[in-house]
Design an enzyme around this catalytic site. Structure first.
Site, mmCIF file in Angstrom:
data_model
loop_
_atom_site.group_PDB
_atom_site.id
_atom_site.type_symbol
_atom_site.label_atom_id
_atom_site.label_comp_id
_atom_site.label_asym_id
_atom_site.label_seq_id
_atom_site.Cartn_x
_atom_site.Cartn_y
_atom_site.Cartn_z
ATOM 1 N N ASP A 10 0.832 -1.297 0.100
ATOM 2 C CA ASP A 10 0.011 -0.139 0.105
ATOM 3 C C ASP A 10 0.947 1.239 0.033
ATOM 4 O O ASP A 10 0.436 2.376 0.682
ATOM 5 C CB ASP A 10 -0.875 0.119 1.284
ATOM 6 C CG ASP A 10 -2.070 -1.067 1.087
ATOM 7 O OD1 ASP A 10 -1.923 -1.932 0.184
ATOM 8 O OD2 ASP A 10 -2.849 -1.215 2.092
ATOM 9 N N GLU A 46 -4.706 -0.782 -1.301
ATOM 10 C CA GLU A 46 -6.005 -1.009 -0.746
ATOM 11 C C GLU A 46 -6.910 0.027 -1.532
ATOM 12 O O GLU A 46 -6.575 1.141 -1.732
ATOM 13 C CB GLU A 46 -5.988 -0.363 0.575
ATOM 14 C CG GLU A 46 -7.383 -0.596 1.346
ATOM 15 C CD GLU A 46 -7.270 -0.082 2.832
ATOM 16 O OE1 GLU A 46 -6.445 0.036 3.447
ATOM 17 O OE2 GLU A 46 -8.432 0.108 3.486
ATOM 18 N N LYS A 65 -6.655 -4.887 -3.147
ATOM 19 C CA LYS A 65 -7.295 -5.580 -2.216
ATOM 20 C C LYS A 65 -8.356 -4.724 -1.370
ATOM 21 O O LYS A 65 -8.115 -3.297 -1.316
ATOM 22 C CB LYS A 65 -6.203 -5.948 -0.953
ATOM 23 C CG LYS A 65 -5.419 -4.823 -0.330
ATOM 24 C CD LYS A 65 -4.439 -5.101 0.541
ATOM 25 C CE LYS A 65 -3.702 -4.304 1.195
ATOM 26 N NZ LYS A 65 -4.197 -3.633 2.248
ATOM 27 N N LYS A 76 -7.829 -4.784 4.925
ATOM 28 C CA LYS A 76 -6.394 -4.216 5.338
ATOM 29 C C LYS A 76 -5.456 -5.297 5.077
ATOM 30 O O LYS A 76 -4.435 -5.181 4.673
ATOM 31 C CB LYS A 76 -6.545 -4.145 6.769
ATOM 32 C CG LYS A 76 -7.742 -3.023 7.189
ATOM 33 C CD LYS A 76 -7.417 -1.784 6.584
ATOM 34 C CE LYS A 76 -8.316 -0.645 7.027
ATOM 35 N NZ LYS A 76 -8.674 0.525 6.303
ATOM 36 N N CYS A 120 -2.300 -2.070 7.863
ATOM 37 C CA CYS A 120 -2.261 -3.179 6.616
ATOM 38 C C CYS A 120 -1.245 -4.217 6.523
ATOM 39 O O CYS A 120 -1.151 -5.293 6.052
ATOM 40 C CB CYS A 120 -2.505 -2.439 5.221
ATOM 41 S SG CYS A 120 -4.013 -1.649 5.265
ATOM 42 N N GLN A 151 7.856 -13.381 21.997
ATOM 43 C CA GLN A 151 7.344 -14.512 22.142
ATOM 44 C C GLN A 151 7.943 -15.741 21.059
ATOM 45 O O GLN A 151 7.523 -16.647 20.544
ATOM 46 C CB GLN A 151 5.860 -15.107 22.232
ATOM 47 C CG GLN A 151 5.298 -14.110 23.523
ATOM 48 C CD GLN A 151 3.885 -14.523 23.224
ATOM 49 O OE1 GLN A 151 3.272 -15.359 23.666
ATOM 50 N NE2 GLN A 151 2.988 -13.597 22.911
HETATM 51 C C1 C5J Z 1 -3.133 0.692 5.607
HETATM 52 C C2 C5J Z 1 -4.881 2.095 6.421
HETATM 53 N N1 C5J Z 1 -2.701 0.585 4.061
HETATM 54 N N2 C5J Z 1 -4.256 2.636 7.643
HETATM 55 N N3 C5J Z 1 -4.527 1.317 5.534
HETATM 56 O O1 C5J Z 1 -2.933 0.574 6.555
HETATM 57 O O2 C5J Z 1 -6.514 2.442 6.311
#
Ligand code: C5J
Length: 230
Positions: free
Chosen positions: A24, A72, A129, A132, A162, A202
């Site tokens: 993204d 996104e 996409k 997220k 994301c 972990q």
């Molecule tokens: C992503 C968002 N790409 N923060 N989108 O993290 O809405």
């Protein structure tokens, strides 16, 4: 096997079964004058990830790694956008509305596309996409499985949204993920730190964390040792 000095311990990878995933890096999130800035965020924090991610991209191309880019966004008619997502935040200008760089998070709009420094080259799959996570409602898993990919090196924005959602999805699907801490970024410094800690805590519950220099050094080592390109 090339090895990256990482946390919580060394990340071993085979370039032939490793993909670089660029999440993204869209103008609306990263560039001044976009949707992210219109929401009151300081996009200079996201811009910090672009130069190191560019170096990683160059090195990965040189090594012949599979490179995947994600964006996104939604169909123009918003038929793939859950009403809850559109309504969230009660924004004056939200998903699908006219924004500073075209309709917000709508495919084909200027702001939805990727920044020029990290623009995909021919042959590099771009995953559009609606969510997220990059695995939700996309063919990413099919593409990776068809190419025999087992490990993902992850760059992108934003770290706690994301990037982390994708890493969690990948983990549940059996991929090992290495997150490059200087190639991921958040509008919120405290979330950046916490999200990275969550990945490597972990014993690496979701994966590994290293930086661009360490990964690029390991790629150079792979080239030196003659590790085959894809
Ligand atoms: C992503 C968002 N790409 N923060 N989108 O993290 O809405």
């Amino acid at each position: 096997m090339p090895t990256v000095k990482a946390e919580p311990y060394e990340f071993e990878f085979d370039p032939k079964t490793t993909a670089l995933v660029m999440i993204d890096f869209q103008r609306d999130f990263v560039d001044p004058g976009g949707f992210g800035e219109a929401l009151g965020n300081d996009v200079s924090l996201l811009r910090l990830a672009v130069p190191p991610a560019e170096e990683v991209l160059k090195a990965a191309r040189k090594q012949g790694l599979l490179i995947i880019h994600t964006r996104e966004g939604h169909r123009a008619d918003l038929s793939d956008c859950p009403p809850s997502k559109k309504a969230r935040g009660k924004l004056k200008a939200g998903i699908g509305d006219p924004g500073p760089m075209g309709r917000i998070l709508v495919r084909g709009e200027y702001g939805h596309d990727l920044v020029k420094e990290l623009y995909p080259e021919a042959g590099e799959p771009v995953i559009d996409k609606p969510g997220k996570g990059a695995f939700f409602a996309t063919d990413l898993d099919t593409i990776l499985k068809n190419r025999g990919v087992k490990q993902l090196v992850v760059c992108g924005v934003t770290t706690e949204v994301c990037v982390q959602t994708t890493v969690r999805e990948a983990n549940d699907r059996g991929y090992d993920c290495l997150v490059l801490e200087d190639c991921v970024a958040s509008y919120f410094p405290e979330f950046q730190q916490a999200a990275l800690k969550m990945v490597k805590a972990q014993g690496g519950i979701f994966g590994w964390v290293a930086d661009s220099k360490r990964f690029i050094a390991a790629l150079a080592e792979a080239r030196g040792s003659g590790a085959a390109r894809r």
